[in-house]
Design a protein around this motif. Structure first.
Motif, PDB file in Angstrom:
ATOM      1  N   PRO A  32       0.802  -1.235   0.000  1.00  0.00           N
ATOM      2  CA  PRO A  32       0.000   0.000   0.000  1.00  0.00           C
ATOM      3  C   PRO A  32       0.835   1.285   0.000  1.00  0.00           C
ATOM      4  O   PRO A  32       0.295   2.348  -0.302  1.00  0.00           O
ATOM      5  CB  PRO A  32      -0.816  -0.120   1.298  1.00  0.00           C
ATOM      6  CG  PRO A  32      -0.932  -1.581   1.539  1.00  0.00           C
ATOM      7  CD  PRO A  32       0.384  -2.139   1.100  1.00  0.00           C
ATOM      8  N   HIS A  55      -7.727  -0.703  -3.320  1.00  0.00           N
ATOM      9  CA  HIS A  55      -7.191   0.161  -2.260  1.00  0.00           C
ATOM     10  C   HIS A  55      -6.632   1.455  -2.841  1.00  0.00           C
ATOM     11  O   HIS A  55      -6.786   2.529  -2.260  1.00  0.00           O
ATOM     12  CB  HIS A  55      -6.102  -0.585  -1.492  1.00  0.00           C
ATOM     13  CG  HIS A  55      -5.399   0.242  -0.468  1.00  0.00           C
ATOM     14  ND1 HIS A  55      -5.903   0.458   0.797  1.00  0.00           N
ATOM     15  CD2 HIS A  55      -4.229   0.950  -0.531  1.00  0.00           C
ATOM     16  CE1 HIS A  55      -5.077   1.243   1.479  1.00  0.00           C
ATOM     17  NE2 HIS A  55      -4.056   1.553   0.694  1.00  0.00           N
ATOM     18  N   LYS A 101     -12.083   2.441   1.019  1.00  0.00           N
ATOM     19  CA  LYS A 101     -11.036   1.496   0.646  1.00  0.00           C
ATOM     20  C   LYS A 101     -11.264   0.145   1.322  1.00  0.00           C
ATOM     21  O   LYS A 101     -11.577   0.082   2.515  1.00  0.00           O
ATOM     22  CB  LYS A 101      -9.667   2.037   1.055  1.00  0.00           C
ATOM     23  CG  LYS A 101      -9.281   3.308   0.314  1.00  0.00           C
ATOM     24  CD  LYS A 101      -7.897   3.774   0.710  1.00  0.00           C
ATOM     25  CE  LYS A 101      -7.565   5.072  -0.009  1.00  0.00           C
ATOM     26  NZ  LYS A 101      -7.559   4.894  -1.465  1.00  0.00           N
ATOM     27  N   ASP A 111       0.139  -1.044   5.936  1.00  0.00           N
ATOM     28  CA  ASP A 111       0.153   0.270   5.282  1.00  0.00           C
ATOM     29  C   ASP A 111       0.832   1.330   6.143  1.00  0.00           C
ATOM     30  O   ASP A 111       0.799   2.512   5.812  1.00  0.00           O
ATOM     31  CB  ASP A 111      -1.270   0.724   4.930  1.00  0.00           C
ATOM     32  CG  ASP A 111      -2.149   0.872   6.166  1.00  0.00           C
ATOM     33  OD1 ASP A 111      -1.674   0.591   7.291  1.00  0.00           O
ATOM     34  OD2 ASP A 111      -3.320   1.269   6.009  1.00  0.00           O
ATOM     35  N   GLN A 127     -12.887   8.616   5.016  1.00  0.00           N
ATOM     36  CA  GLN A 127     -11.906   8.672   3.946  1.00  0.00           C
ATOM     37  C   GLN A 127     -11.241  10.040   4.021  1.00  0.00           C
ATOM     38  O   GLN A 127     -11.912  11.038   4.306  1.00  0.00           O
ATOM     39  CB  GLN A 127     -12.581   8.486   2.586  1.00  0.00           C
ATOM     40  CG  GLN A 127     -13.178   7.100   2.397  1.00  0.00           C
ATOM     41  CD  GLN A 127     -12.149   6.003   2.544  1.00  0.00           C
ATOM     42  OE1 GLN A 127     -11.072   6.069   1.955  1.00  0.00           O
ATOM     43  NE2 GLN A 127     -12.465   4.991   3.357  1.00  0.00           N
ATOM     44  N   ASN A 147      -1.151  11.467   1.096  1.00  0.00           N
ATOM     45  CA  ASN A 147      -1.644  10.099   1.200  1.00  0.00           C
ATOM     46  C   ASN A 147      -3.157  10.124   1.114  1.00  0.00           C
ATOM     47  O   ASN A 147      -3.818  10.930   1.778  1.00  0.00           O
ATOM     48  CB  ASN A 147      -1.200   9.439   2.511  1.00  0.00           C
ATOM     49  CG  ASN A 147      -1.421   7.930   2.489  1.00  0.00           C
ATOM     50  OD1 ASN A 147      -1.669   7.354   1.436  1.00  0.00           O
ATOM     51  ND2 ASN A 147      -1.334   7.299   3.644  1.00  0.00           N
ATOM     52  N   THR A 157      -6.094   7.927   1.990  1.00  0.00           N
ATOM     53  CA  THR A 157      -6.275   6.754   2.836  1.00  0.00           C
ATOM     54  C   THR A 157      -7.559   6.878   3.646  1.00  0.00           C
ATOM     55  O   THR A 157      -8.463   7.623   3.265  1.00  0.00           O
ATOM     56  CB  THR A 157      -5.043   6.587   3.764  1.00  0.00           C
ATOM     57  OG1 THR A 157      -5.182   5.413   4.535  1.00  0.00           O
ATOM     58  CG2 THR A 157      -4.842   7.774   4.681  1.00  0.00           C
ATOM     59  N   LYS A 215       2.903   8.383   3.374  1.00  0.00           N
ATOM     60  CA  LYS A 215       3.599   7.182   2.915  1.00  0.00           C
ATOM     61  C   LYS A 215       5.092   7.281   3.184  1.00  0.00           C
ATOM     62  O   LYS A 215       5.756   6.270   3.403  1.00  0.00           O
ATOM     63  CB  LYS A 215       3.343   6.967   1.420  1.00  0.00           C
ATOM     64  CG  LYS A 215       1.910   6.538   1.112  1.00  0.00           C
ATOM     65  CD  LYS A 215       1.754   6.177  -0.353  1.00  0.00           C
ATOM     66  CE  LYS A 215       0.361   5.655  -0.625  1.00  0.00           C
ATOM     67  NZ  LYS A 215       0.195   5.242  -2.044  1.00  0.00           N
TER      68      LYS A 215
END
Length: 487
Positions: A282, A310, A316, A323, A381, A398, A400, A416
């Motif tokens: 991820p 994802h 997701k 992740d 989200q 990111n 996510t 990330k």
């Protein structure tokens, strides 16, 4: 410190030797060669236990006293000559009276080193015409140590086998001084094999700092699965996940060959075992994933589909891979909260909550703490970003999600990769949430200082209103209460 043998032949286990996967050298007792620090045991089948060192004095041995004079040595020479033709020639005068010419115990021991006098074991080192027959005795000759790259691992093995901690410490110190990115994996394997936790820790720290160089070194593909797992579990590796995946694929190909398996995607997955789940797919971009792992055949169709979902859809789906970012930073994680009180309610209409900030020193931002729902447990989200304010360049982001429990607590949302923030430069923190109304912070502080509990170093944040497409967040109230960072 030159070491003599002690009972049984010292045979290194597979993988112990001058390099990863190497044996102990030209023969199982190569450690006894001239100039090496240790000699292995006599070629008897019994497992060795460290014998007591001979004490100079009464009785046969290198020290003076009854039983150690010329007569006793002559008798010993006669017995040796009877057992071994030609040996008597080595015991002629002036060898009989050698102790009289050596005033100190150290000199007597040094004389015996690699000498036929009273030796009780021989080692055949090398092959063919280059073979040498080396005499030895079952005790330590001196405290003088000569260790080199070619002999250090066999010497360390022998020091462990015969319980000589001083010699072991010399070997470990030599390895520490010669630790580099290109041999870190080889030494890590040996450190784990020899149960040297301090050396293993230094190897892992070196791999953290120089991950890209370390995984391209020849020794990386020679490590065992447990060592690979120990490395992949680390949050502090300094490398992009797609490059780490490529290195792991190389390792799996080498392991297939070691196990004499065809190098197929199915067998690569088989030999990787539990290591595959430690690759943090991820954290890749969708382009990196599509060009590499998705086409490798190592992942099954279900995993590929769930990872593509994802990357592309909201909400997701859950994936079977970690992740959590690898922060590639050392030290302790820090955070600051810019609000003194929490209230409700804060709504979302598709625009970003933003706050501008600057810091007095260089830091690495790894995530934000965000408020969650006032209506009980739910999922959000979220897209988070850090933007260089003057150039409007996105430095990190990111896309996510996070789960909240309905409390007024903050919930971690991580980038990330760490985002470098330079001193006295303006940055904009952004969070675009999709979900129900949430808590929000009030009584905001324009300046917040974090003081390290160990060093006392201070990191000072200054917050300002961020104009533009703002969902209402300001210095006084709103979202993005926490900045999570490393100094």
């Amino acid at each position: 410190m030159a070491a003599g043998g002690s009972g049984g032949r010292a045979s290194c286990p597979p993988g112990v030797g001058p390099g990863a996967g190497g044996g102990p050298g030209p023969s199982a007792n190569a450690a006894a060669a001239p100039g090496n620090a240790a000699a292995a045991a006599a070629p008897a089948p019994a497992a060795p236990g460290p014998p007591p060192a001979p004490v100079p004095g009464p009785g046969p041995g290198p020290g003076p006293g009854p039983g150690s004079g010329p007569g006793a040595q002559a008798a010993a020479g006669g017995e040796r000559a009877a057992e071994e033709p030609g040996a008597a020639a080595l015991l002629r005068e002036p060898v009989y009276n050698w102790q009289a010419t050596k005033p100190t115990l150290k000199e007597r021991f040094a004389f015996l080193f690699n000498n036929e006098v009273l030796c009780d074991v021989h080692f055949l080192v090398g092959k063919g015409l280059g073979a040498q027959r080396i005499p030895a005795h079952r005790f330590l000759y001196s405290d003088e140590v000569q260790i080199g790259p070619e002999t250090v691992m066999t010497t360390l093995y022998t020091a462990k086998k015969y319980a000589v901690p001083a010699l072991e410490a010399h070997c470990v110190e030599f390895l520490k001084k010669n630790l580099r990115a290109d041999n870190a994996f080889m030494l890590l394997t040996q450190a784990r094999l020899f149960d040297e936790p301090q050396l293993a820790s230094l190897c892992l720290e070196n791999i953290d700092k120089n991950t890209a160089d370390a995984i391209t070194a020849e020794g990386f593909t020679d490590i065992d699965l447990d060592t690979l797992v120990a490395v992949l579990e680390r949050d502090t590796l300094g490398i992009r996940e797609v490059r780490l995946f490529s290195a792991v694929v190389r390792w799996s190909e080498a392991e297939c060959q070691r196990q004499q398996l065809p190098v197929t995607p199915e067998n690569k997955r088989k030999v990787l075992g539990k290591a595959l789940a430690l690759i943090r797919f991820p954290l890749m971009t969708i382009e990196e994933f599509a060009a590499g792992p998705a086409q490798s055949g190592i992942l099954v169709d279900r995993e590929v589909v769930s990872l593509f979902l994802h990357f592309t859809v909201n909400p997701k789906p859950r994936v079977d891979f970690i992740d959590r970012p690898r922060c590639c930073l050392r030290g302790k994680e820090c955070s600051i909260n810019r609000f003194q009180q929490v209230e409700s309610r804060w709504g979302y209409s598709g625009t970003s909550d933003r706050i501008r900030f600057s810091v007095n020193k260089r830091i690495f931002v790894v995530g934000f703490g965000l408020y969650g729902s006032i209506h009980g447990p739910t999922d959000y989200q979220v897209n988070i970003q850090i933007i260089h304010t003057d150039s409007n360049t996105v430095l990190g982001q990111n896309d996510t999600g996070f789960s909240c429990d309905g409390s007024a607590s903050t919930f971690r949302v991580m980038f990330k990769e760490p985002v470098e923030v330079l001193p006295n430069v303006n940055y904009t923190a952004c969070a675009t949430l999709k979900g129900p109304d949430s808590h929000y912070g009030t009584k905001g502080l324009r300046k917040v200082t974090h003081e390290s509990p160990t060093t006392g170093a201070k990191t000072c944040f200054t917050f300002c209103y961020a104009a533009g497409n703002n969902n209402g967040t300001s210095v006084e109230d709103g979202q993005i209460p926490e900045v999570i960072f490393y100094t």
